[in-house]
Design an enzyme around this catalytic site. Structure first.
Site, PDB file in Angstrom:
ATOM      1  CG  ASP A 158      -2.055   0.894   1.209  1.00 42.43           C
ATOM      2  OD1 ASP A 158      -2.056   1.796   0.366  1.00 42.43           O
ATOM      3  OD2 ASP A 158      -2.958   0.741   2.054  1.00 42.43           O
ATOM      4  CG  ASP A 229      -9.688   2.763   1.032  1.00 40.90           C
ATOM      5  OD1 ASP A 229      -8.804   2.653   0.151  1.00 40.90           O
ATOM      6  OD2 ASP A 229      -9.449   2.723   2.245  1.00 40.90           O
TER       7      ASP A 229
HETATM    8  C1  GAL Z   1      -5.808   1.869   2.746  1.00 44.31           C
HETATM    9  C2  GAL Z   1      -6.230   0.721   1.851  1.00 44.31           C
HETATM   10  C3  GAL Z   1      -7.213  -0.126   2.619  1.00 44.31           C
HETATM   11  C4  GAL Z   1      -6.556  -0.642   3.883  1.00 44.31           C
HETATM   12  C5  GAL Z   1      -6.001   0.508   4.708  1.00 44.31           C
HETATM   13  C6  GAL Z   1      -5.169   0.020   5.885  1.00 44.31           C
HETATM   14  O1  GAL Z   1      -4.908   2.664   2.062  1.00 44.31           O
HETATM   15  O2  GAL Z   1      -6.797   1.208   0.671  1.00 44.31           O
HETATM   16  O3  GAL Z   1      -7.661  -1.190   1.805  1.00 44.31           O
HETATM   17  O4  GAL Z   1      -5.528  -1.522   3.514  1.00 44.31           O
HETATM   18  O5  GAL Z   1      -5.187   1.355   3.912  1.00 44.31           O
HETATM   19  O6  GAL Z   1      -4.586   1.025   6.630  1.00 44.31           O
END
Ligand code: GAL
Length: 412
Positions: A158, A229
């Protein structure tokens, strides 16, 4: 004598050298076969959508138990993925430790594997993850080795703090340079994962920036998020679906568009919305990563998540993503070509009430179909006939999903 003796020793040595030189070299180990993962979109369960930062070792074990007990594993769900918040700090040697919620990751991986399932984990290329936990920056090889030692089968990576801490610092106001830095960061982990020799699905999470579908596969992406998201709300889900139109050319075996994890069973989604969400993920050849509370799953949610006919659309071996063919008012018609010349047709009523298209009439010509088509309604299980210009009554946010095994005409 001495001279003769040393000469014979020298001759003997020479002879053995010659013998050595003539001995055929031991055959080289064949190059490692390319990692074959994600030939169909990955299926499983991820902790984030339901547990977010609260997830613990116990929840992961319970989810693994439930995948088996509910029949989801038999339906194809085989990854249990731990999302963010498992990390603690690095020690003096740079080794990353797990926090108190995950006392023994190797033991947890063994447990998940003992159920015949695979296990995934989460990190990112920046110094911190989205949740503010330790990321992999500068420790990529070390982390990849650790994942492989634990037996990890899947990594979601990420972008998060890489944006502020690396891109904006190293290349302020230079989008092209930032893109190069981002690609290099993903490639670094790609190479580190490959170097472990363990097949590990590599899932990119950078929200679709810089048209990741164009370059992701060249740096090891097996799937890549295409948007920000998902949330368990119809508007968000439908907005994501709309953003997938046109991306179908980029998906195929080993490399998939990822419109984010499933929210089926979460929030206040109605049954129709859950059905349409699941249908559209299948039409989009999207990863099917459930994100609901498995131990408390309602039977009607289980019925959606384990509908084998719909899963078969998602997992179709041709690996061609569906496309939006046309829309009429608030009704959209998508088709997905399937192996053996079959086709899936999804008609979605995206509207909140009956607007200009009521009643909606199905235009088979626009789908490349001619004449009456016989298929299976995959939500009722019944045989249906589709005829040109037939009126269709769909409830708000509901869907008609039909599989036609022998379509007549030239399907788009
Ligand atoms: C976001 C991601 C989510 C989750 C989250 C965790 O950036 O899109 O799916 O992984 O971080 O902190």
């Amino acid at each position: 004598m001495r001279t003769f003796a040393s000469l014979s020793v020298a001759l003997l040595a020479l002879a053995s050298l010659t013998v050595l030189a003539q001995t055929p070299a031991a055959p080289k180990a064949p190059p490692a076969p390319p990692q074959v993962v994600a030939q169909t979109p990955p299926m499983g369960w991820n902790s984030w959508n339901f547990f977010a930062e609260r997830v613990t070792d116990k929840d992961i074990r319970a989810a693994a138990d439930q995948l088996v007990a509910t029949g989801m594993k038999d339906a194809g769900y085989n990854y249990i993925n731990i999302d963010d918040t498992w990390e603690a700090e690095r020690d003096a040697s740079g080794e990353l430790h797990t926090n108190a919620k995950f006392p023994d990751m190797k033991a947890l991986a063994d447990y998940v594997h003992s159920k015949g399932l695979k296990i995934g984990i989460y990190s990112g290329p920046g110094p911190k993850t989205c949740g503010g936990y330790a990321g992999s920056l500068g420790h990529e090889e070390q982390d990849a080795r650790m994942y492989a030692e634990w037996g990890i089968d899947y990594l979601k990576y990420d972008l998060c703090s890489f944006i502020g801490d690396v891109l904006e610092k190293q290349a302020p106001n230079d989008k092209a340079a930032q893109m190069r830095l981002m690609i290099a960061a993903y490639d670094k982990m790609n190479k580190a994962l490959k170097a472990t020799g363990r097949p590990i699905v590599f899932s990119f999470c950078q929200y679709g920036w810089d048209a990741v579908w164009e370059w992701g596969p060249s740096v090891g992406a097996n799937l890549w998020r295409t948007t920000g998201d998902v949330t368990p709300e119809w508007d968000r889900i439908y907005a994501i679906v709309s953003q997938q139109a046109g991306l179908e050319a980029y998906a195929g075996p080993g490399h998939w568009n990822d419109p984010d994890m499933l929210e089926v069973g979460n929030g206040k989604l109605t049954l129709a919305e859950n059905r349409t969400h699941f249908t559209m993920w299948a039409m989009l050849a999207a990863p099917l990563l459930a994100g609901n509370d498995l131990p408390n799953m309602k039977p009607e949610i289980k019925a959606i998540l384990t509908n084998r006919d719909v899963i078969a659309i998602d997992q179709d071996s041709l690996g061609k993503q569906g496309a939006r063919i046309y829309s009429d008012g608030e009704v959209e018609v998508w088709t997905r070509p399937l192996a053996g010349g079959a086709v899936a047709i999804a008609v979605v009523d995206a509207g909140d009430s009956r607007y200009s298209t009521h009643p909606f009439h199905l235009n088979l010509h626009k789908l490349g179909l001619t004449g009456k088509q016989t298929g299976k309604d995959l939500w009722t299980g019944k045989t249906v006939e589709l005829t040109d210009n037939m009126p269709l009554e769909l409830a708000s946010h509901d869907v008609l999903l039909v599989r036609v095994d022998k379509p007549k005409g030239h399907v788009q």
